[in-house]
Design a protein around this motif. Structure first.
Motif, PDB file in Angstrom:
ATOM      1  N   UNK A 189       0.866  -1.185   0.000  1.00  0.00           N
ATOM      2  CA  UNK A 189       0.000   0.000   0.000  1.00  0.00           C
ATOM      3  C   UNK A 189       0.898   1.228   0.000  1.00  0.00           C
ATOM      4  N   UNK A 190       0.534   2.190  -0.838  1.00  0.00           N
ATOM      5  CA  UNK A 190       1.296   3.433  -0.883  1.00  0.00           C
ATOM      6  C   UNK A 190       0.526   4.530  -0.143  1.00  0.00           C
ATOM      7  N   UNK A 191       1.186   5.137   0.829  1.00  0.00           N
ATOM      8  CA  UNK A 191       0.615   6.237   1.598  1.00  0.00           C
ATOM      9  C   UNK A 191       1.317   7.519   1.170  1.00  0.00           C
ATOM     10  N   UNK A 192       0.534   8.515   0.827  1.00  0.00           N
ATOM     11  CA  UNK A 192       1.111   9.783   0.388  1.00  0.00           C
ATOM     12  C   UNK A 192       0.812  10.857   1.431  1.00  0.00           C
ATOM     13  N   UNK A 193       1.863  11.459   1.926  1.00  0.00           N
ATOM     14  CA  UNK A 193       1.712  12.513   2.933  1.00  0.00           C
ATOM     15  C   UNK A 193       1.312  13.834   2.272  1.00  0.00           C
ATOM     16  N   UNK A 194       0.899  14.781   3.082  1.00  0.00           N
ATOM     17  CA  UNK A 194       0.476  16.090   2.580  1.00  0.00           C
ATOM     18  C   UNK A 194       1.607  16.760   1.789  1.00  0.00           C
ATOM     19  N   UNK A 195       2.846  16.569   2.213  1.00  0.00           N
ATOM     20  CA  UNK A 195       3.979  17.204   1.530  1.00  0.00           C
ATOM     21  C   UNK A 195       4.418  16.431   0.279  1.00  0.00           C
ATOM     22  N   UNK A 196       3.695  15.391  -0.064  1.00  0.00           N
ATOM     23  CA  UNK A 196       4.002  14.645  -1.281  1.00  0.00           C
ATOM     24  C   UNK A 196       4.893  13.437  -1.072  1.00  0.00           C
ATOM     25  N   UNK A 197       5.479  13.329   0.116  1.00  0.00           N
ATOM     26  CA  UNK A 197       6.299  12.149   0.404  1.00  0.00           C
ATOM     27  C   UNK A 197       5.441  10.897   0.347  1.00  0.00           C
ATOM     28  N   UNK A 198       5.981   9.877  -0.266  1.00  0.00           N
ATOM     29  CA  UNK A 198       5.222   8.631  -0.384  1.00  0.00           C
ATOM     30  C   UNK A 198       5.962   7.492   0.311  1.00  0.00           C
ATOM     31  N   UNK A 199       5.195   6.639   0.961  1.00  0.00           N
ATOM     32  CA  UNK A 199       5.759   5.487   1.657  1.00  0.00           C
ATOM     33  C   UNK A 199       5.022   4.248   1.190  1.00  0.00           C
ATOM     34  N   UNK A 200       5.781   3.269   0.739  1.00  0.00           N
ATOM     35  CA  UNK A 200       5.183   2.012   0.313  1.00  0.00           C
ATOM     36  C   UNK A 200       5.508   0.950   1.353  1.00  0.00           C
ATOM     37  N   UNK A 201       4.473   0.326   1.880  1.00  0.00           N
ATOM     38  CA  UNK A 201       4.692  -0.702   2.902  1.00  0.00           C
ATOM     39  C   UNK A 201       3.828  -1.926   2.597  1.00  0.00           C
ATOM     40  N   UNK A 202       4.305  -3.057   3.042  1.00  0.00           N
ATOM     41  CA  UNK A 202       3.531  -4.289   2.904  1.00  0.00           C
ATOM     42  C   UNK A 202       2.553  -4.374   4.067  1.00  0.00           C
ATOM     43  N   UNK A 203       1.321  -4.691   3.759  1.00  0.00           N
ATOM     44  CA  UNK A 203       0.296  -4.809   4.795  1.00  0.00           C
ATOM     45  C   UNK A 203      -0.354  -6.192   4.674  1.00  0.00           C
ATOM     46  N   UNK A 204      -0.392  -6.943   5.764  1.00  0.00           N
ATOM     47  CA  UNK A 204      -0.925  -8.303   5.686  1.00  0.00           C
ATOM     48  C   UNK A 204      -2.394  -8.347   5.261  1.00  0.00           C
ATOM     49  N   UNK A 205      -2.731  -9.364   4.513  1.00  0.00           N
ATOM     50  CA  UNK A 205      -4.125  -9.600   4.148  1.00  0.00           C
ATOM     51  C   UNK A 205      -4.930  -9.810   5.431  1.00  0.00           C
ATOM     52  N   UNK A 206      -6.091  -9.198   5.487  1.00  0.00           N
ATOM     53  CA  UNK A 206      -6.931  -9.292   6.674  1.00  0.00           C
ATOM     54  C   UNK A 206      -6.707  -8.152   7.641  1.00  0.00           C
ATOM     55  N   UNK A 207      -5.573  -7.455   7.477  1.00  0.00           N
ATOM     56  CA  UNK A 207      -5.324  -6.265   8.282  1.00  0.00           C
ATOM     57  C   UNK A 207      -6.082  -5.094   7.639  1.00  0.00           C
ATOM     58  N   UNK A 208      -5.785  -3.885   8.076  1.00  0.00           N
ATOM     59  CA  UNK A 208      -6.478  -2.730   7.504  1.00  0.00           C
ATOM     60  C   UNK A 208      -5.461  -1.698   7.035  1.00  0.00           C
ATOM     61  N   UNK A 209      -5.938  -0.790   6.211  1.00  0.00           N
ATOM     62  CA  UNK A 209      -5.076   0.302   5.746  1.00  0.00           C
ATOM     63  C   UNK A 209      -4.590   1.113   6.951  1.00  0.00           C
ATOM     64  N   UNK A 210      -5.461   1.303   7.940  1.00  0.00           N
ATOM     65  CA  UNK A 210      -5.062   2.015   9.160  1.00  0.00           C
ATOM     66  C   UNK A 210      -3.943   1.274   9.875  1.00  0.00           C
ATOM     67  N   UNK A 211      -4.111  -0.033  10.063  1.00  0.00           N
ATOM     68  CA  UNK A 211      -3.115  -0.792  10.815  1.00  0.00           C
ATOM     69  C   UNK A 211      -1.769  -0.790  10.091  1.00  0.00           C
ATOM     70  N   UNK A 212      -1.816  -0.825   8.788  1.00  0.00           N
ATOM     71  CA  UNK A 212      -0.578  -0.763   8.009  1.00  0.00           C
ATOM     72  C   UNK A 212       0.171   0.533   8.265  1.00  0.00           C
TER      73      UNK A 212
END
Ligand code: FES
Length: 104
Positions: free
Chosen positions: A4-27
Motif C-alpha cells: 500500500x502506498x501512503x502519500x503525505x500532505x507534503x508529497x512524500x510517499x511510503x510504500x509498505x507491505x500490509x498483511x491480508x486481513x489487516x487494515x489500511x489504518x493498521x498498516x
C-alpha cells in the motif's frame, strides 16, 4: 503481502507491505506513518484515520457505509473519496492501493 502506498500532505510517499486481513489504518500505524492517529484503535468511532482513496481505486475499495459516513461528517475536508482507513480491509486485490493522508 499487498503493498500500500501512503502519500503525505507534503508529497512524500511510503510504500509498505500490509498483511491480508489487516487494515489500511493498521498498516500505517505498524509502519509509523504519520498523520493517521487512529485514536479508537479501529472501532470506527474516532475519524482520526481518514484517508483519501486514489480515485482509480474507489470502485474496488468501495464507498463508506452509513455508520462510517456519519463519522466522516466531522471531517474538516470531506471528499467524495474520503474513507476511514480502519474500515478498509486489505485483500489480495488491493495490491498497489494508493491513499493520501489529509492535512492534520
Ligand atoms: Fe478510529 Fe478508524 S481508527 S475510526
Amino acid at each position: 503481502m499487498p503493498v500500500v502506498k501512503y502519500i503525505q500532505v507534503d508529497g512524500q510517499a511510503f510504500e509498505v507491505e500490509v498483511p491480508i486481513g489487516s487494515s489500511v489504518m493498521q498498516g500505517a500505524v505498524d509502519n509509523l506513518i504519520e498523520g493517521i492517529a487512529a485514536e479508537c484503535g479501529g472501532a470506527c468511532s474516532c475519524a482520526t484515520c481518514e484517508v483519501y482513496v486514489d480515485e482509480a481505486w474507489m470502485p474496488l475499495v468501495g464507498e463508506a457505509c452509513d455508520i462510517e459516513r456519519g463519522m466522516l461528517s466531522a471531517s474538516r475536508d470531506l471528499r467524495r473519496n474520503s474513507r476511514l482507513s480502519c474500515q478498509i480491509e486489505i485483500t489480495p486485490e488491493l495490491e498497489g492501493l494508493i491513499v493520501a493522508i489529509p492535512a492534520g
